[in-house]
Scaffold this active site. Structure first.
Site, PDB file in Angstrom:
ATOM      1  N   ARG A 127      53.765   0.614  25.147  1.00  0.00           N
ATOM      2  CA  ARG A 127      52.676  -0.680  25.458  1.00  0.00           C
ATOM      3  C   ARG A 127      51.364  -0.150  26.100  1.00  0.00           C
ATOM      4  O   ARG A 127      51.413   0.889  27.326  1.00  0.00           O
ATOM      5  CB  ARG A 127      53.185  -1.670  26.144  1.00  0.00           C
ATOM      6  CG  ARG A 127      51.927  -2.686  26.667  1.00  0.00           C
ATOM      7  CD  ARG A 127      52.612  -3.929  27.176  1.00  0.00           C
ATOM      8  NE  ARG A 127      53.396  -4.024  28.176  1.00  0.00           N
ATOM      9  CZ  ARG A 127      54.046  -4.998  28.580  1.00  0.00           C
ATOM     10  NH1 ARG A 127      53.926  -6.115  28.150  1.00  0.00           N
ATOM     11  NH2 ARG A 127      54.968  -4.738  29.693  1.00  0.00           N
ATOM     12  N   ARG A 171      63.799  -4.803  35.270  1.00  0.00           N
ATOM     13  CA  ARG A 171      63.417  -6.247  34.851  1.00  0.00           C
ATOM     14  C   ARG A 171      64.034  -6.841  33.795  1.00  0.00           C
ATOM     15  O   ARG A 171      64.441  -8.001  33.803  1.00  0.00           O
ATOM     16  CB  ARG A 171      61.872  -5.796  34.198  1.00  0.00           C
ATOM     17  CG  ARG A 171      60.614  -5.689  35.087  1.00  0.00           C
ATOM     18  CD  ARG A 171      59.595  -4.708  34.359  1.00  0.00           C
ATOM     19  NE  ARG A 171      58.998  -5.635  33.449  1.00  0.00           N
ATOM     20  CZ  ARG A 171      58.147  -4.982  32.635  1.00  0.00           C
ATOM     21  NH1 ARG A 171      57.958  -3.386  32.561  1.00  0.00           N
ATOM     22  NH2 ARG A 171      57.769  -5.688  31.696  1.00  0.00           N
TER      23      ARG A 171
HETATM   24  P1  AP5 Z   1      53.900  -8.096  25.176  1.00  0.00           P
HETATM   25  O1  AP5 Z   1      53.374  -9.162  24.240  1.00  0.00           O
HETATM   26  O2  AP5 Z   1      53.044  -7.266  26.163  1.00  0.00           O
HETATM   27  O3  AP5 Z   1      55.458  -8.523  25.649  1.00  0.00           O
HETATM   28  P2  AP5 Z   1      55.832  -9.363  26.660  1.00  0.00           P
HETATM   29  O4  AP5 Z   1      57.053 -10.469  26.216  1.00  0.00           O
HETATM   30  O5  AP5 Z   1      54.415 -10.368  27.261  1.00  0.00           O
HETATM   31  O6  AP5 Z   1      56.170  -8.722  27.808  1.00  0.00           O
HETATM   32  P3  AP5 Z   1      55.940  -8.410  29.429  1.00  0.00           P
HETATM   33  O7  AP5 Z   1      56.499  -6.999  29.753  1.00  0.00           O
HETATM   34  O8  AP5 Z   1      54.324  -8.820  29.585  1.00  0.00           O
HETATM   35  O9  AP5 Z   1      56.942  -9.415  30.042  1.00  0.00           O
HETATM   36  P4  AP5 Z   1      57.442  -9.474  31.459  1.00  0.00           P
HETATM   37  O10 AP5 Z   1      58.101 -10.774  31.348  1.00  0.00           O
HETATM   38  O11 AP5 Z   1      58.168  -8.328  31.995  1.00  0.00           O
HETATM   39  O12 AP5 Z   1      56.100  -9.304  32.430  1.00  0.00           O
HETATM   40  P5  AP5 Z   1      55.336 -10.179  33.196  1.00  0.00           P
HETATM   41  O13 AP5 Z   1      53.802  -9.846  33.173  1.00  0.00           O
HETATM   42  O14 AP5 Z   1      55.494 -11.549  32.985  1.00  0.00           O
HETATM   43  O15 AP5 Z   1      54.381  -6.593  23.989  1.00  0.00           O
HETATM   44  C1  AP5 Z   1      55.026  -5.720  24.684  1.00  0.00           C
HETATM   45  C2  AP5 Z   1      54.813  -4.498  23.566  1.00  0.00           C
HETATM   46  O16 AP5 Z   1      55.462  -4.804  22.446  1.00  0.00           O
HETATM   47  C3  AP5 Z   1      53.176  -4.187  23.463  1.00  0.00           C
HETATM   48  O17 AP5 Z   1      52.897  -3.057  23.203  1.00  0.00           O
HETATM   49  C4  AP5 Z   1      53.057  -5.006  21.973  1.00  0.00           C
HETATM   50  O18 AP5 Z   1      51.981  -4.615  21.401  1.00  0.00           O
HETATM   51  C5  AP5 Z   1      54.387  -4.679  21.327  1.00  0.00           C
HETATM   52  N1  AP5 Z   1      54.785  -5.704  20.157  1.00  0.00           N
HETATM   53  C6  AP5 Z   1      54.561  -7.178  20.510  1.00  0.00           C
HETATM   54  N2  AP5 Z   1      55.170  -7.667  19.461  1.00  0.00           N
HETATM   55  C7  AP5 Z   1      55.600  -6.786  18.620  1.00  0.00           C
HETATM   56  C8  AP5 Z   1      56.157  -6.718  17.146  1.00  0.00           C
HETATM   57  N3  AP5 Z   1      56.532  -7.843  16.711  1.00  0.00           N
HETATM   58  N4  AP5 Z   1      56.514  -5.596  16.858  1.00  0.00           N
HETATM   59  C9  AP5 Z   1      56.464  -4.256  17.297  1.00  0.00           C
HETATM   60  N5  AP5 Z   1      55.886  -4.322  18.485  1.00  0.00           N
HETATM   61  C10 AP5 Z   1      55.325  -5.362  19.210  1.00  0.00           C
HETATM   62  O19 AP5 Z   1      55.805 -10.173  34.476  1.00  0.00           O
HETATM   63  C11 AP5 Z   1      55.574  -8.739  35.292  1.00  0.00           C
HETATM   64  C12 AP5 Z   1      56.006  -8.945  37.004  1.00  0.00           C
HETATM   65  O20 AP5 Z   1      55.323  -9.676  37.794  1.00  0.00           O
HETATM   66  C13 AP5 Z   1      57.489  -9.397  37.188  1.00  0.00           C
HETATM   67  O21 AP5 Z   1      58.581  -8.284  36.697  1.00  0.00           O
HETATM   68  C14 AP5 Z   1      57.591  -9.846  38.440  1.00  0.00           C
HETATM   69  O22 AP5 Z   1      57.548  -9.126  39.318  1.00  0.00           O
HETATM   70  C15 AP5 Z   1      55.990 -10.520  38.456  1.00  0.00           C
HETATM   71  N6  AP5 Z   1      56.276 -11.961  37.961  1.00  0.00           N
HETATM   72  C16 AP5 Z   1      55.562 -12.511  36.848  1.00  0.00           C
HETATM   73  N7  AP5 Z   1      55.520 -13.774  36.697  1.00  0.00           N
HETATM   74  C17 AP5 Z   1      56.571 -14.043  37.617  1.00  0.00           C
HETATM   75  C18 AP5 Z   1      57.291 -15.452  38.048  1.00  0.00           C
HETATM   76  N8  AP5 Z   1      57.084 -16.484  37.356  1.00  0.00           N
HETATM   77  N9  AP5 Z   1      57.688 -15.300  39.159  1.00  0.00           N
HETATM   78  C19 AP5 Z   1      58.331 -14.054  40.045  1.00  0.00           C
HETATM   79  N10 AP5 Z   1      57.546 -13.011  39.566  1.00  0.00           N
HETATM   80  C20 AP5 Z   1      56.774 -13.092  38.440  1.00  0.00           C
HETATM   81 MG    MG Z   2      53.314 -10.268  28.995  1.00  0.00          MG
END
Ligand code: AP5
Ligand code: MG
Length: 214
Positions: A127, A171
Protein backbone atom coordinates in the site's frame (compact mmCIF):
# COMPACT_ATOMS: atom_id res chain seq x y z
CA UNK A 1 -27.74 5.42 5.21
CA UNK A 2 -25.62 4.66 8.27
CA UNK A 3 -23.10 1.92 7.53
CA UNK A 4 -20.40 0.06 9.36
CA UNK A 5 -17.63 -1.44 7.21
CA UNK A 6 -16.13 -4.45 8.93
CA UNK A 7 -13.06 -6.26 7.69
CA UNK A 8 -9.50 -7.20 8.54
CA UNK A 9 -6.61 -4.79 8.00
CA UNK A 10 -6.14 -4.59 4.24
CA UNK A 11 -9.62 -5.91 3.40
CA UNK A 12 -10.28 -2.75 1.40
CA UNK A 13 -12.50 -0.78 3.81
CA UNK A 14 -10.87 2.53 2.96
CA UNK A 15 -10.79 1.80 -0.77
CA UNK A 16 -14.48 0.90 -0.90
CA UNK A 17 -15.48 3.74 1.44
CA UNK A 18 -13.97 6.27 -1.00
CA UNK A 19 -16.15 4.86 -3.78
CA UNK A 20 -19.25 4.88 -1.57
CA UNK A 21 -18.68 8.59 -0.81
CA UNK A 22 -18.78 9.35 -4.54
CA UNK A 23 -21.89 7.28 -5.17
CA UNK A 24 -23.99 8.11 -2.12
CA UNK A 25 -22.64 11.52 -1.11
CA UNK A 26 -22.20 10.58 2.53
CA UNK A 27 -18.95 11.04 4.47
CA UNK A 28 -16.46 8.35 5.47
CA UNK A 29 -15.58 8.36 9.14
CA UNK A 30 -12.31 6.48 9.46
CA UNK A 31 -11.04 6.44 13.03
CA UNK A 32 -7.65 5.34 11.67
CA UNK A 33 -7.46 8.42 9.39
CA UNK A 34 -8.56 10.74 12.23
CA UNK A 35 -5.91 9.26 14.53
CA UNK A 36 -3.18 9.44 11.85
CA UNK A 37 -4.05 13.12 11.28
CA UNK A 38 -3.73 13.77 15.03
CA UNK A 39 -0.32 12.02 15.00
CA UNK A 40 0.80 14.13 12.01
CA UNK A 41 -0.39 17.32 13.75
CA UNK A 42 1.49 16.34 16.91
CA UNK A 43 -1.52 16.97 19.16
CA UNK A 44 -1.63 15.47 22.70
CA UNK A 45 -4.21 12.98 21.39
CA UNK A 46 -1.89 12.08 18.51
CA UNK A 47 1.04 11.58 20.87
CA UNK A 48 -1.00 9.22 23.02
CA UNK A 49 -2.42 7.31 20.04
CA UNK A 50 0.94 6.87 18.26
CA UNK A 51 2.39 4.51 20.86
CA UNK A 52 -0.53 2.10 20.38
CA UNK A 53 -0.69 2.43 16.59
CA UNK A 54 3.02 1.77 16.12
CA UNK A 55 2.62 -1.49 18.03
CA UNK A 56 -0.47 -2.49 16.06
CA UNK A 57 -2.64 -2.35 19.17
CA UNK A 58 -6.00 -0.66 19.59
CA UNK A 59 -6.03 2.89 20.95
CA UNK A 60 -8.03 2.96 24.24
CA UNK A 61 -11.81 2.98 23.77
CA UNK A 62 -12.25 6.19 25.75
CA UNK A 63 -10.11 8.15 23.27
CA UNK A 64 -11.80 6.72 20.17
CA UNK A 65 -15.34 7.02 21.50
CA UNK A 66 -14.82 10.71 22.28
CA UNK A 67 -13.64 11.31 18.71
CA UNK A 68 -16.57 9.46 17.13
CA UNK A 69 -19.17 11.12 19.33
CA UNK A 70 -17.93 14.57 18.26
CA UNK A 71 -17.73 13.57 14.60
CA UNK A 72 -21.29 12.19 14.44
CA UNK A 73 -22.66 15.52 15.65
CA UNK A 74 -21.31 17.39 12.62
CA UNK A 75 -23.69 18.64 9.97
CA UNK A 76 -22.40 16.48 7.15
CA UNK A 77 -23.49 13.36 9.08
CA UNK A 78 -27.17 14.25 8.92
CA UNK A 79 -27.74 12.28 5.71
CA UNK A 80 -25.71 9.31 6.95
CA UNK A 81 -22.12 8.09 6.98
CA UNK A 82 -19.77 5.18 6.45
CA UNK A 83 -17.95 4.07 9.59
CA UNK A 84 -14.58 2.61 8.55
CA UNK A 85 -12.49 0.95 11.25
CA UNK A 86 -15.01 1.64 13.98
CA UNK A 87 -16.32 -0.11 16.03
CA UNK A 88 -13.34 -2.34 16.71
CA UNK A 89 -14.53 -4.40 19.69
CA UNK A 90 -17.76 -5.23 21.50
CA UNK A 91 -17.42 -2.33 23.95
CA UNK A 92 -17.19 0.16 21.06
CA UNK A 93 -20.13 -1.48 19.27
CA UNK A 94 -22.28 -1.20 22.39
CA UNK A 95 -21.21 2.40 22.91
CA UNK A 96 -22.12 3.19 19.29
CA UNK A 97 -25.57 1.64 19.76
CA UNK A 98 -25.98 3.86 22.84
CA UNK A 99 -24.94 7.03 20.95
CA UNK A 100 -27.29 6.25 18.06
CA UNK A 101 -30.11 5.43 20.41
CA UNK A 102 -29.67 8.80 22.14
CA UNK A 103 -29.94 10.47 18.73
CA UNK A 104 -33.05 8.42 17.85
CA UNK A 105 -31.21 6.59 15.08
CA UNK A 106 -29.99 3.12 14.19
CA UNK A 107 -27.55 1.50 11.79
CA UNK A 108 -28.74 0.59 8.30
CA UNK A 109 -26.25 -2.25 7.86
CA UNK A 110 -22.90 -3.66 8.90
CA UNK A 111 -21.01 -5.00 5.91
CA UNK A 112 -18.25 -7.51 6.40
CA UNK A 113 -15.69 -7.50 3.59
CA UNK A 114 -14.08 -10.94 3.65
CA UNK A 115 -10.57 -11.48 2.29
CA UNK A 116 -8.38 -14.55 2.93
CA UNK A 117 -5.47 -13.91 5.26
CA UNK A 118 -2.91 -14.87 2.55
CA UNK A 119 -3.95 -11.86 0.46
CA UNK A 120 -3.85 -9.30 3.26
CA UNK A 121 -0.09 -9.17 3.81
CA UNK A 122 0.62 -8.31 0.14
CA UNK A 123 -2.13 -5.70 0.08
CA UNK A 124 -0.72 -4.02 3.19
CA UNK A 125 3.01 -4.17 2.45
CA UNK A 126 2.26 -2.86 -1.06
CA UNK A 127 0.00 0.00 0.00
CA UNK A 128 1.08 3.56 -0.79
CA UNK A 129 -1.04 6.63 -0.08
CA UNK A 130 -0.89 10.19 -1.44
CA UNK A 131 0.17 12.70 1.22
CA UNK A 132 -1.82 15.37 -0.53
CA UNK A 133 -5.18 13.87 -1.63
CA UNK A 134 -5.28 10.49 0.16
CA UNK A 135 -5.60 8.43 -3.05
CA UNK A 136 -4.50 4.86 -2.41
CA UNK A 137 -2.25 2.71 -4.59
CA UNK A 138 -0.70 -0.69 -4.34
CA UNK A 139 2.70 -1.36 -5.85
CA UNK A 140 1.66 -4.95 -6.70
CA UNK A 141 -1.94 -4.49 -7.85
CA UNK A 142 -2.64 -0.85 -8.71
CA UNK A 143 0.70 0.95 -9.06
CA UNK A 144 0.91 4.64 -9.89
CA UNK A 145 2.13 5.51 -13.39
CA UNK A 146 5.29 7.07 -11.94
CA UNK A 147 6.83 5.50 -8.83
CA UNK A 148 6.18 7.51 -5.66
CA UNK A 149 3.96 10.09 -7.39
CA UNK A 150 0.16 10.36 -7.28
CA UNK A 151 -1.53 10.03 -10.71
CA UNK A 152 -4.39 12.25 -9.61
CA UNK A 153 -2.64 15.27 -8.09
CA UNK A 154 1.14 14.76 -8.43
CA UNK A 155 1.48 14.51 -4.62
CA UNK A 156 4.13 12.40 -2.91
CA UNK A 157 3.21 8.83 -1.96
CA UNK A 158 4.04 7.46 1.50
CA UNK A 159 3.95 4.12 3.28
CA UNK A 160 2.08 3.92 6.59
CA UNK A 161 4.24 3.43 9.70
CA UNK A 162 2.16 0.42 10.74
CA UNK A 163 2.51 -1.35 7.37
CA UNK A 164 5.70 -3.14 8.43
CA UNK A 165 5.47 -6.94 8.41
CA UNK A 166 5.79 -7.38 12.20
CA UNK A 167 3.18 -4.71 12.95
CA UNK A 168 0.84 -6.12 10.31
CA UNK A 169 1.01 -9.56 12.01
CA UNK A 170 0.05 -7.94 15.31
CA UNK A 171 -2.82 -6.01 13.69
CA UNK A 172 -4.16 -9.22 12.15
CA UNK A 173 -4.02 -10.95 15.57
CA UNK A 174 -5.80 -8.03 17.21
CA UNK A 175 -8.45 -8.16 14.49
CA UNK A 176 -9.09 -11.89 15.05
CA UNK A 177 -9.26 -11.54 18.83
CA UNK A 178 -11.18 -8.29 19.22
CA UNK A 179 -12.90 -7.22 16.00
CA UNK A 180 -13.95 -10.46 14.28
CA UNK A 181 -16.53 -11.17 17.04
CA UNK A 182 -18.47 -8.14 15.76
CA UNK A 183 -19.58 -10.21 12.76
CA UNK A 184 -21.67 -12.28 15.14
CA UNK A 185 -22.70 -9.19 17.10
CA UNK A 186 -24.29 -7.62 14.01
CA UNK A 187 -25.56 -10.93 12.70
CA UNK A 188 -27.57 -11.34 15.91
CA UNK A 189 -29.00 -7.86 15.37
CA UNK A 190 -30.07 -8.94 11.87
CA UNK A 191 -28.16 -6.20 10.03
CA UNK A 192 -25.05 -8.10 8.90
CA UNK A 193 -24.27 -8.45 5.21
CA UNK A 194 -21.13 -10.26 4.06
CA UNK A 195 -19.38 -9.84 0.75
CA UNK A 196 -16.45 -11.61 -0.84
CA UNK A 197 -13.64 -9.05 -0.83
CA UNK A 198 -11.50 -10.78 -3.47
CA UNK A 199 -11.47 -9.71 -7.11
CA UNK A 200 -10.99 -6.28 -8.62
CA UNK A 201 -11.84 -3.10 -6.70
CA UNK A 202 -14.73 -2.43 -9.12
CA UNK A 203 -16.08 -5.97 -8.87
CA UNK A 204 -16.17 -5.71 -5.08
CA UNK A 205 -17.80 -2.29 -5.27
CA UNK A 206 -20.54 -3.70 -7.53
CA UNK A 207 -21.22 -6.49 -5.03
CA UNK A 208 -21.30 -3.96 -2.22
CA UNK A 209 -23.83 -1.76 -4.01
CA UNK A 210 -25.98 -4.78 -4.91
CA UNK A 211 -26.10 -5.80 -1.26
CA UNK A 212 -26.97 -2.25 -0.18
CA UNK A 213 -29.75 -1.94 -2.72
CA UNK A 214 -31.26 -5.38 -1.99
P1 AP5 B 1 -7.32 -0.40 2.15
O1 AP5 B 1 -8.57 0.01 1.48
O2 AP5 B 1 -6.38 0.64 2.64
O3 AP5 B 1 -7.67 -1.44 3.35
P2 AP5 B 1 -8.32 -1.18 4.76
O4 AP5 B 1 -9.31 -2.27 4.98
O5 AP5 B 1 -8.79 0.22 4.88
O6 AP5 B 1 -7.05 -1.49 5.67
P3 AP5 B 1 -6.42 -0.65 6.88
O7 AP5 B 1 -4.99 -1.11 6.99
O8 AP5 B 1 -6.67 0.80 6.75
O9 AP5 B 1 -7.22 -1.24 8.06
P4 AP5 B 1 -6.91 -1.17 9.55
O10 AP5 B 1 -8.19 -1.60 10.11
O11 AP5 B 1 -5.73 -1.97 9.96
O12 AP5 B 1 -6.40 0.33 9.77
P5 AP5 B 1 -7.03 1.59 10.49
O13 AP5 B 1 -6.53 2.78 9.79
O14 AP5 B 1 -8.48 1.43 10.68
O15 AP5 B 1 -6.53 -1.38 1.16
C1 AP5 B 1 -5.27 -1.91 1.51
C2 AP5 B 1 -4.40 -2.05 0.25
O16 AP5 B 1 -5.00 -3.02 -0.61
C3 AP5 B 1 -4.27 -0.77 -0.59
O17 AP5 B 1 -3.00 -0.71 -1.17
C4 AP5 B 1 -5.32 -0.95 -1.70
O18 AP5 B 1 -4.97 -0.25 -2.87
C5 AP5 B 1 -5.28 -2.47 -1.89
N1 AP5 B 1 -6.55 -3.03 -2.34
C6 AP5 B 1 -7.80 -2.69 -1.93
N2 AP5 B 1 -8.73 -3.43 -2.57
C7 AP5 B 1 -8.02 -4.27 -3.40
C8 AP5 B 1 -8.41 -5.28 -4.31
N3 AP5 B 1 -9.69 -5.58 -4.51
N4 AP5 B 1 -7.45 -5.94 -4.98
C9 AP5 B 1 -6.12 -5.65 -4.78
N5 AP5 B 1 -5.70 -4.69 -3.93
C10 AP5 B 1 -6.64 -4.02 -3.25
O19 AP5 B 1 -6.37 1.51 11.94
C11 AP5 B 1 -4.99 1.74 12.14
C12 AP5 B 1 -4.69 1.78 13.63
O20 AP5 B 1 -5.39 2.88 14.25
C13 AP5 B 1 -5.14 0.55 14.44
O21 AP5 B 1 -4.17 -0.47 14.42
C14 AP5 B 1 -5.34 1.16 15.83
O22 AP5 B 1 -4.13 1.34 16.51
C15 AP5 B 1 -5.93 2.53 15.52
N6 AP5 B 1 -7.39 2.56 15.45
C16 AP5 B 1 -8.16 2.87 14.36
N7 AP5 B 1 -9.48 2.78 14.65
C17 AP5 B 1 -9.53 2.40 15.95
C18 AP5 B 1 -10.62 2.13 16.83
N8 AP5 B 1 -11.90 2.21 16.42
N9 AP5 B 1 -10.33 1.75 18.10
C19 AP5 B 1 -9.06 1.65 18.54
N10 AP5 B 1 -7.98 1.89 17.76
C20 AP5 B 1 -8.22 2.26 16.47
MG1 MG C 1 -8.20 1.88 6.05
Amino acid sequence: MRLVLLGAPGAGKGTQAKKLIEKYGIPQISTGDILRQAVADGTPLGKEAKSYMDKGELVPDKVVLGLVQERLKQDDCKKGYILDGFPRNTAQAEALDGMLNDMGMSLTAAISVDVPKEDLMKRLTGRRTCKNCGQMYNIYFTPPQKEGVCDKCGGELFQRDDDKEETIKKRLDVYEAQTAPLVEYYSKKGILKSIDGTGSIDEIFNKLCAVLES
